[in-house]
Design a protein around this motif. Structure first.
Motif, short mmCIF file in Angstrom:
data_model
loop_
_atom_site.label_atom_id
_atom_site.label_comp_id
_atom_site.label_asym_id
_atom_site.label_seq_id
_atom_site.Cartn_x
_atom_site.Cartn_y
_atom_site.Cartn_z
N ALA A 87 0.93 -1.11 0.05
CA ALA A 87 0.10 -0.11 0.08
C ALA A 87 0.95 1.32 -0.06
N ALA A 88 2.01 1.32 0.69
CA ALA A 88 3.02 2.54 0.70
C ALA A 88 3.39 2.66 -0.80
N VAL A 89 3.46 1.77 -1.54
CA VAL A 89 4.09 1.84 -2.84
C VAL A 89 3.33 1.48 -3.94
N ILE A 90 2.03 1.82 -3.74
CA ILE A 90 0.81 1.24 -4.62
C ILE A 90 0.99 1.54 -6.13
N ASP A 91 1.39 2.61 -6.34
CA ASP A 91 1.62 3.08 -7.96
C ASP A 91 2.97 3.00 -8.33
N GLN A 92 3.91 2.18 -7.66
CA GLN A 92 5.34 2.11 -7.99
C GLN A 92 5.45 0.71 -8.73
N THR A 93 6.68 0.61 -9.32
CA THR A 93 7.08 -0.74 -9.95
C THR A 93 8.63 -0.83 -9.58
N ALA A 94 9.30 -2.15 -9.71
CA ALA A 94 10.66 -2.10 -9.86
C ALA A 94 11.06 -1.70 -11.08
N ASP A 95 12.33 -1.47 -11.26
CA ASP A 95 12.97 -1.21 -12.69
C ASP A 95 12.61 -2.10 -13.64
N LEU A 96 11.59 -2.31 -14.42
CA LEU A 96 11.35 -3.17 -15.31
C LEU A 96 11.79 -3.06 -16.72
N SER A 97 12.73 -2.01 -16.98
CA SER A 97 13.24 -1.75 -18.15
C SER A 97 14.36 -2.76 -18.61
N VAL A 98 14.70 -3.55 -17.78
CA VAL A 98 15.85 -4.61 -18.02
C VAL A 98 15.22 -5.60 -18.68
N TYR A 99 14.05 -6.08 -18.43
CA TYR A 99 13.33 -7.15 -19.20
C TYR A 99 12.87 -6.65 -20.87
N GLU A 100 12.76 -5.48 -21.10
CA GLU A 100 12.66 -5.24 -22.48
C GLU A 100 14.11 -5.32 -23.10
#
Ligand code: PLP
Length: 397
Positions: free
Chosen positions: A294-307
């Motif tokens: 809930a504290a980071v609800i609209d965040q993600t990890a840095d997903l750019s590496v997958y692309e």
């Protein structure tokens, strides 16, 4: 007496898990850095610092009961409200707290969702290729999983086969986009056509058909695309979400079901899930994980590496002559093996310390999956190895 049904499964364990165990054991022999382990969808990018900081400050500042006590059986009310508000803002659907049920990951969400809308003997339809755990997820409830054959040219839905499979016993349709294992994102026209067909069949059969939308990869999409959100197109939708992949915390076991506010009995469904938990013991995910997300609800990890990893592998595989659909998301790629028997193909790859997963259990024999949620540096080092494997084992391809 020991349950024979479960006992018999000991000889047919998850292929993915077995390969992951093999990769770990091989890593102990030759150094894990030398094993090109494409087996398990265990995210490698770090969890956002903000998540850890939120959990640390909770541990410092909160009283013991708020931190470690039971949360309400539907989940922490404030957390449910936070999830509802975030979904409402993002997708323009009027979710409220009462529509959210907190679960132990997507696995927990699916365990509840399937029981919520089916009874033993009912049919649930899914589409190949599919996550192999759908078999136990569905069949262990007493419902029956039916699998629509794949459409290998793009791995969108094979509507002809789907229409043939739909019948009065169909109570739910289980989709997964972005998809494990193909990496394919269902196009908007696919979801629209699916929704239209389901509406038509609901009328024809005179009962609800729920769409169970398994969405742990919702945020992992490439090329600036947005993944169409199925609830926008069909009201009887249960969105089953997990933070495992978007926040890189599968060990925390946290996710939810979001019931579409206009679904049949929408106001009751989360409450009923609370009753389902009592029977399956899959109740109340960890209180700290709930508060942490809930504290980071609209965040993600840095997903750019997958692309970046997708680009490297797609280019290398096509250059090596593999037939492969370009993934639009996730961290999986799903090429056709270079011989009919993908199990034999993956077995040969092991000689090169390439750990690839044959797709027979994904409902798509002849294909294999690579989970590229690994360091880019390792992906780069794996490409010459892949080349050597292909040139040595399949010189006349
Ligand atoms: C398609 C799909 N559904 C469900 C799950 C289960 O997710 P979780 O580990 O968050 O329960 C996974 C995990 O890999 C998955 O790939």
């Amino acid at each position: 007496m020991v349950n024979e049904q479960y006992k018999s499964r000991l000889s047919a364990k998850s292929v993915i898990r077995e390969l992951a165990e093999y990769a770990t054991a091989r890593g102990e022999e030759i150094g894990y850095e030398n094993v090109f382990d494409y087996s398990l969808g265990n995210p490698s990018v770090p969890t956002p610092k903000a998540y850890d900081e939120a959990v640390i400050s909770m541990h410092k500042d909160m009283d013991s009961m708020s931190l470690h006590g039971y949360s309400p059986s539907l989940g922490n009310t404030k957390v449910r409200a936070t999830v509802a508000a975030s979904l409402k803002k993002r997708f323009g659907i009027d979710y409220e707290t009462k529509h959210i049920f907190m679960t132990s990951g997507a696995a927990g969400a699916l365990a509840h969702a399937i029981r919520l809308v089916t009874s033993p003997g009912d049919e649930v339809i899914t589409f190949a290729p599919f996550f192999p755990e759908y078999m136990p997820y569905v069949n262990d409830t007493g419902a029956i999983l039916k699998v629509v054959p794949p459409s290998p040219k793009d791995f969108q839905i094979n509507f002809t086969a789907f229409e043939e499979m739909l019948n009065e016993k169909t109570q739910a349709v289980l989709i997964n986009s972005p998809n494990n294992p193909s990496g394919v994102v269902y196009r908007e026209e696919t979801i629209k056509r699916l929704a239209e067909l389901l509406r038509q069949k609901q009328k024809e059969y005179g009962h609800d058909i729920f769409l169970i939308s398994d969405e742990p990869y919702r945020e992992i999409v490439f090329d600036g695309m947005e993944c169409p959100y199925p609830s926008r197109y069909y009201e009887n939708t249960l969105s089953c979400y997990s933070f495992s992949k978007s926040l890189s915390l599968p060990g925390e076991r946290i996710g939810y079901i979001a019931v579409h506010p206009k679904a049949t009995d929408a106001d009751l469904l989360a409450l009923i899930c609370g009753q389902i938990s009592r029977g399956i013991g899959h109740n109340c995910p960890s209180a700290t994980s709930q508060m942490g997300i809930a504290a980071v609800i609209d965040q993600t990890a840095d997903l750019s590496v997958y692309e970046e990893n997708r680009n490297l592998l797609y280019e290398a595989l096509t250059e090596l002559g593999f037939t492969v659909v370009k993934p639009g998301g996730t961290f999986y790629i799903f090429p056709k093996a270079l011989e009919e028997d993908a199990v034999a193909f993956c077995q040969k790859a092991k000689k090169y310390d390439l750990i690839l997963v044959p797709a027979d259990n994904f409902g798509c024999p002849g294909y294999f999956r690579m989970a590229y949620c690994i360091d880019t540096e390792k992906v780069k080092r794996s490409i010459p190895v892949l080349r050597k494997f292909v040139e040595t084992e399949y010189p006349n391809r």
